[in-house]
Design an enzyme around this catalytic site. Sequence first.
Site, PDB file in Angstrom:
ATOM      1  CB  SER A 293       9.010   0.185  88.306  1.00 33.12           C
ATOM      2  OG  SER A 293       8.054   0.473  89.161  1.00 33.12           O
ATOM      3  CG  ASP A 294       8.021   5.713  84.761  1.00 35.11           C
ATOM      4  OD1 ASP A 294       7.225   6.341  85.519  1.00 35.11           O
ATOM      5  OD2 ASP A 294       8.216   6.321  83.647  1.00 35.11           O
ATOM      6  CE1 TYR A 295       1.495   7.208  89.952  1.00 35.02           C
ATOM      7  CE2 TYR A 295       0.312   5.681  88.697  1.00 35.02           C
ATOM      8  CZ  TYR A 295       0.293   6.740  89.555  1.00 35.02           C
ATOM      9  OH  TYR A 295      -0.597   6.853  90.358  1.00 35.02           O
ATOM     10  CB  THR A 296       1.503   1.176  87.378  1.00 33.31           C
ATOM     11  OG1 THR A 296       1.220   2.064  86.381  1.00 33.31           O
ATOM     12  CG2 THR A 296       0.793   1.962  88.568  1.00 33.31           C
ATOM     13  N   GLY A 297       5.059   0.286  86.321  1.00 33.86           N
ATOM     14  CA  GLY A 297       5.813  -0.007  85.165  1.00 33.86           C
ATOM     15  C   GLY A 297       5.452  -1.375  85.158  1.00 33.86           C
TER      16      GLY A 297
END
Length: 751
Positions: A293-297
């Site tokens: 995932s991206d940051y906190t996606g």
Amino acid sequence: MIGAGAAAAWAASPARALMGQATADGVPAPVRELLARMTVEEKAGQCTLMAAAWAGGAATALNPPSGNNSFDDQLNETRAGRLGGVFNGNGAEMARRMQTIAVRESRLKVPLIFAADVIHGFRTIFPMPLAEAGSFDADLAERTARAAAVEATAAGIDWNFAPMVDIARDQRWGRGIEGAGEDVLLGRIMAAARTRGFQGRRGLTADDAMAACAKHFAAYGAAEAGMDYNSVDVSERTLRDVYFPPFQSAFDAGAATTMAAFNELSGVPATANKWLLTDLLRGEWKWDGLVASDYTGDMELIAHGFAADEREAAKLAFLAGVDMSMQSGFYIRHLPDLVAKGEVPMARLDEAVGRVLALKAKLGLFDDPFRRIDPRREKTRIRSKAHLALAREAARKSIVLLKNEGDLLPLPRSGKRIALIGPFAQGKRELIGPWNVYGTDAEAVDLLTGVRAAVSDAALITATDGSGIEEALPGGIEAAVAAAQAADIVVLAIGEGQGMSGEAQSRADIVIPAPQMALAEAVAATGKPIVVALRHGRALALHGAVLDAPAILATWFLGSESGPATADILFGVEGPSARLPVSFPFETGQQPYHYAHKNTGRPNESEELVAYKARYRETLNRARFPFGHGLTYGRIAYSGLEGAGATLTSGGSIEVAATITNSGTRAAEEVVQLYVQDVTASITRPVRELKAFRKVRLAPGQSQRVAFTLKRDDLLFIGTDLKRTVEPGRFRLWIAPSAQADGVTGEFMLA
């Protein structure tokens, strides 16, 4: 280096004991055997990636507040097997401490993976990727990525969150700086080159190789209105024709991982999009790498309105195909219970953990968890003379000469008083550009220093700020006007601050800030010759005194050697050779604009406003400075088209060529570009598409024949059935210096 105790513990560990074994079905023995030994919580831990909490770690300054645990808490999580890796930490010493805990004190001794955002250099900073794409030089992009990997791996980094391969056609979007611009072919070439550079050509087990991550999958660059994180709603045909190809090129080049995008895609957030992450990526493309995932996606699925709470967000992202969760902590908190209640199959958990462990195995971490953790090597690989020389070369090759009326450039190196004016004229600031984790402006060289080193008498060079970036300075314009009046030539260093581009830095109006425009108008009123040296992270709409200046250089954010490289071009030590990877519009309101647009049913071929024809009232629907544009210090002409009128048959090829001549008195490096238009097709096609390019160096008075080979596969597009196809018919071609120039033009037929 690993201590004796940690070495002994690792040598006797269950994970190490399995190395070198293999199973009959080809699954690495370490993966299969470790899965069998792991608890569900340990498996969820392997799927968890957190920002490093080491004091002064880069992640604390770069990302949104997250309530991250302390470094001691992360050591405890590592000890308990509840952490798979960390990102954007701070050096080999931090990595050594964490890895020692992992391989000495955790139950199964599984090593951590260390990741980072090394977007355009580690400590030696290279031009921002968009600028470097303007070099049209894949070898250069591979070499700068290789140098970044050599430095980063010396500090313990195994995995890089780059390259960014999003096609970006709206200059309001701030993250365009990380990619290769608006063109699919150039995007594909740069994606592959940067992947090869980061991962190296000796295999991922090499101590200077780091896994690449092609991001952001997918269509992040198509955010509505250019606003970061915004919705994306494009057709599957457009995805396959425009946004997918750079990812496919990165994967073909061996990219080991990819990252799910923040945006929703036609109503389904990419982080929870099973069609995208599983059906397409795994099923159709047969790609077997790791998806992060991206940051906190996954957390953001709640704000999207797609998940009701943390637990559902974790479930949706995981079942869609996100193997590793970054920063939210959702997987370690919720996967064990989701598996226990049967909502997530154990087979899916084992699949994801298997990919994490396989990546660690490919990187050689099971053979030697400390292979990239060596404080002594860290000191010798960072900012070497060779890397700084490469930074200067890359910066030179990224500068685009937009305009040069009256051959104002190159400037003489002696006998002229030169005033550097503007907020980018001097000082250890605004040099390395956005999205830089480990480099600093303090280690970069500014314009004033570079110019003074280039001339015979540094006393003839003055520098005056005149204005702030977005605010006026008291007395600034008056001081700048006085400096201009005392000079023979002005270099006006203006544009965007590095905080105006990058993530979450979308702009509603892509113009030079008003205080700097007031400065430009005042300096222009002195009548002194002006060279504008733009500092910018995107294409800009230029107006007034800036546009009217006789010479304009697009100098972007060039990194560690910004000043010397700019001086090299200003004084003709090297000639400009870069081309625009994005189109500079007439006005912001044209966005999103790209050269490869479609014709309407009422195209306006006139320069004037014509009733009931497609154009804006205020401006033509074309670029001020188009994709591919860039001047040299030579005088370049195109002539002698060959191959027009040929018929391309299935399985065959045709050669098209032109003669490129430099009639000037200086050597020049020209980027010769081949464009094609499919005139009539079952799916309407763009007015032009770049199909190939070549860089040629021409001595004064030299001519060179430049040839291209066209095959049927070069003409493929996504047809009515969403498969790649091409149909017989008529094609136009241009061999030209830009996407709007005629160069030489003709037609050919496809049988």
